[in-house]
Each structure stands twice: as C-alpha cells, then as structure tokens.
Design a protein around this motif. Structure first.
Motif, PDB file in Angstrom:
ATOM      1  N   ALA A   1       0.834  -1.208   0.000  1.00 42.30           N
ATOM      2  CA  ALA A   1       0.000   0.000   0.000  1.00 42.30           C
ATOM      3  C   ALA A   1       0.867   1.257   0.000  1.00 42.30           C
ATOM      4  O   ALA A   1       0.551   2.241  -0.688  1.00 42.30           O
ATOM      5  CB  ALA A   1      -0.925  -0.009   1.215  1.00 42.30           C
ATOM      6  N   VAL A   2       1.971   1.234   0.740  1.00 41.73           N
ATOM      7  CA  VAL A   2       2.895   2.373   0.745  1.00 41.73           C
ATOM      8  C   VAL A   2       3.532   2.526  -0.636  1.00 41.73           C
ATOM      9  O   VAL A   2       3.714   3.650  -1.134  1.00 41.73           O
ATOM     10  CB  VAL A   2       3.975   2.193   1.827  1.00 41.73           C
ATOM     11  N   THR A   3       3.868   1.407  -1.269  1.00 41.43           N
ATOM     12  CA  THR A   3       4.412   1.452  -2.628  1.00 41.43           C
ATOM     13  C   THR A   3       3.444   2.152  -3.571  1.00 41.43           C
ATOM     14  O   THR A   3       3.833   3.023  -4.361  1.00 41.43           O
ATOM     15  CB  THR A   3       4.688   0.030  -3.150  1.00 41.43           C
ATOM     16  N   ALA A   4       2.175   1.780  -3.497  1.00 38.70           N
ATOM     17  CA  ALA A   4       1.162   2.382  -4.366  1.00 38.70           C
ATOM     18  C   ALA A   4       1.032   3.879  -4.094  1.00 38.70           C
ATOM     19  O   ALA A   4       0.893   4.684  -5.030  1.00 38.70           O
ATOM     20  CB  ALA A   4      -0.180   1.683  -4.164  1.00 38.70           C
ATOM     21  N   LEU A   5       1.073   4.266  -2.815  1.00 37.42           N
ATOM     22  CA  LEU A   5       0.973   5.680  -2.455  1.00 37.42           C
ATOM     23  C   LEU A   5       2.122   6.488  -3.054  1.00 37.42           C
ATOM     24  O   LEU A   5       1.898   7.525  -3.696  1.00 37.42           O
ATOM     25  CB  LEU A   5       0.975   5.826  -0.930  1.00 37.42           C
ATOM     26  N   LEU A   6       3.340   6.025  -2.870  1.00 33.72           N
ATOM     27  CA  LEU A   6       4.503   6.760  -3.359  1.00 33.72           C
ATOM     28  C   LEU A   6       4.609   6.709  -4.878  1.00 33.72           C
ATOM     29  O   LEU A   6       5.197   7.602  -5.497  1.00 33.72           O
ATOM     30  CB  LEU A   6       5.776   6.228  -2.712  1.00 33.72           C
ATOM     31  N   ASP A   7       4.055   5.665  -5.477  1.00 29.02           N
ATOM     32  CA  ASP A   7       4.034   5.599  -6.932  1.00 29.02           C
ATOM     33  C   ASP A   7       3.145   6.696  -7.503  1.00 29.02           C
ATOM     34  O   ASP A   7       3.453   7.273  -8.551  1.00 29.02           O
ATOM     35  CB  ASP A   7       3.514   4.222  -7.370  1.00 29.02           C
TER      36      ASP A   7
END
Length: 271
Positions: free
Chosen positions: A36-42
C-alpha cells in the motif's frame, strides 16, 4: 540499483529480517501494508521526491513519513519506511522499488516460516510457464482496457485453492500493479527473491521427459558444486529436447545429454 540505493536496500532488508524474526509480526499483513505504501509513493511523485531529497535532514524526512503513515499502517511498517527515508537513494524511484521488494520479501518470509517456500517457488515457475504458453490468458491479465476487479477475479479462479496464499498475493499484486514491468519479468524477479530466501540459485531445467528423483538429486548436487550455491531446480518438459537436457542458470545456458552432462560433472567432482 546502484551505489547508495543498493546499500540502502540491503540495510532495509536486514531490518525487515529482524522484524519478521519475531513471531508477533504478521508477515503477510506487513507485506500488504508495504504494498500500500508502494502504491501511495508511486502516485505521489512530489512526496517521494521530498522523502528522497538529500538536502532534507534524515530526521525531518523520517518525521514526515511517520506523520503520514501513522494510523494508516502498523508500527513495524512505519518503522521500516521511516528508516528507509533516512537513507540516501541514487534515484527517487529507487525508494519505491525498494519498498515493493520488501513487500514481496515479507510474503516470502511468511511462506518460509510456514514451511511452504518451496511450494511457492514452484507455483511461481508453473504460473510463468502457463502465461508463456497462453497468449489469450496473458492478454487478459495485461490488457489496459480490462478492469482491476476483472483481473483479480480471473486470478482467484485460476489460483484459488490451487496455490498457496502467498503465491496468490504475490501474483495478484504483480498483475494489478506491474509498475512498468512485463508479467514475465515480474514473475522472474519474484522467483529470484524466493531463491534468495535460502541463499540459492535457480536453475531452469528443460528435458525431453520428466527426470527421475535420482536424476534430480544428482543434477542438483552437481550444479551446487559447480556454482558454489544451493540450487533450486525449476523443471519443465519439452519433447523437442530430444534425448537431452537444457539447463539455464541466470544468463548461462548449458546444453547436452543427461549422460554427457553427468559424466562431465563426475570428472569435475573427481578433480
């Protein structure tokens, strides 16, 4: 990754290993949070630039990460990401790539803890083979016009009850968030991460007929001796490999008959 980013990822993986050594940490839940953090920063280009800006103090970046993520993900996830933004990154995108790697490693750690890591490795390999042999399935899973829900539903039908939960989560994340990679490249990366959990290399072995258990054991032992690492064998059968065997380890390909290769290996072992 190169330079500072490679060092930062190595340090982050050590912190992840320390966290997941504790049985109180749910590795699967941690994997989902990191994804979920990956998706946010992406999505948030400006945010990831701030979090990797070398002109900003490490404490300030860690404080910002903690403020944004606190209450959204667990304490261990916040601690991991906060530690990562303290590090230096060669490129802004490397931070996001690294968090995605940690998400996959967390799921694989959960598989290892549950004693099913070998199964997950094999399932990833088999799924990759299915994709390579079915252009229709590949198109359905990679089409930009197909909705995410439809892709997930298709994967649930394909893998639900047939694959380990960790395999299903890894593949679903890869399909729904490819982040510029081909499906084949993503599956290969996951297979390599799985092998690394046991400090093993992966050998893709293609033979005309299925190998016997004895042949598999001997081939695995020979390859481990030659390459100096434990070897995980991904086995495939192709009738066109007439009377022979093809072994690929990384970019190196070995062709030859089973008898010839074992005879050559025996000479190497004796020398």
């Amino acid at each position: 990754m190169n330079g500072a980013s490679r060092e930062a990822l190595a340090a982050a993986r050590e912190r992840l290993d320390a966290l997941t050594d504790s049985t109180s940490v749910d590795a699967g839940a941690l994997a989902d949070e990191l994804a979920a953090v990956t998706a946010l920063l992406d999505r948030e280009v400006g945010l990831r630039r701030v979090l990797t800006d070398p002109a900003q103090s490490a404490d300030r970046k860690a404080e910002l990460a903690g403020r944004l993520l606190g209450g959204q993900v667990s304490g261990p996830a916040v601690d991991l990401v906060s530690g990562m933004v303290r590090s230096r990154w060669s490129q802004t995108r490397d931070l996001v790539d690294a968090i995605e790697v940690l998400a996959s490693v967390a799921d694989l750690t959960g598989a290892q803890r549950a004693g099913v890591l070998d199964d997950v490795e094999d399932e990833l390999f088999r799924f990759a083979r299915i994709i390579s042999s079915s252009s229709e399935l590949r198109a359905a899973l990679t089409s930009r016009s197909a909705g995410t829900d439809a892709k997930v539903a298709l994967l649930r039908r394909l893998l639900g009850g047939r694959a380990k939960a960790q395999t299903e989560r890894l593949v679903v994340r890869l399909v729904t968030a490819p982040r510029g990679r081909s499906l084949e490249a993503g599956l290969e990366s996951l297979s390599k991460l799985a092998a690394e959990r046991r400090n093993r290399l992966v050998a893709v072995v293609t033979s005309a007929v299925p190998l016997s258990d004895t042949q598999k054991r001997r081939l695995g032992a020979v390859l481990a001796k030659v390459y100096g690492h434990q070897m995980h064998l991904n086995l495939d059968v192709d009738p066109e490999v007439v009377g022979g065997i093809r072994v690929q380890v990384g970019d190196e390909v070995i062709n030859g008959s089973i008898a010839d290769r074992l005879e050559d290996a025996s000479r190497r072992l004796a020398s």
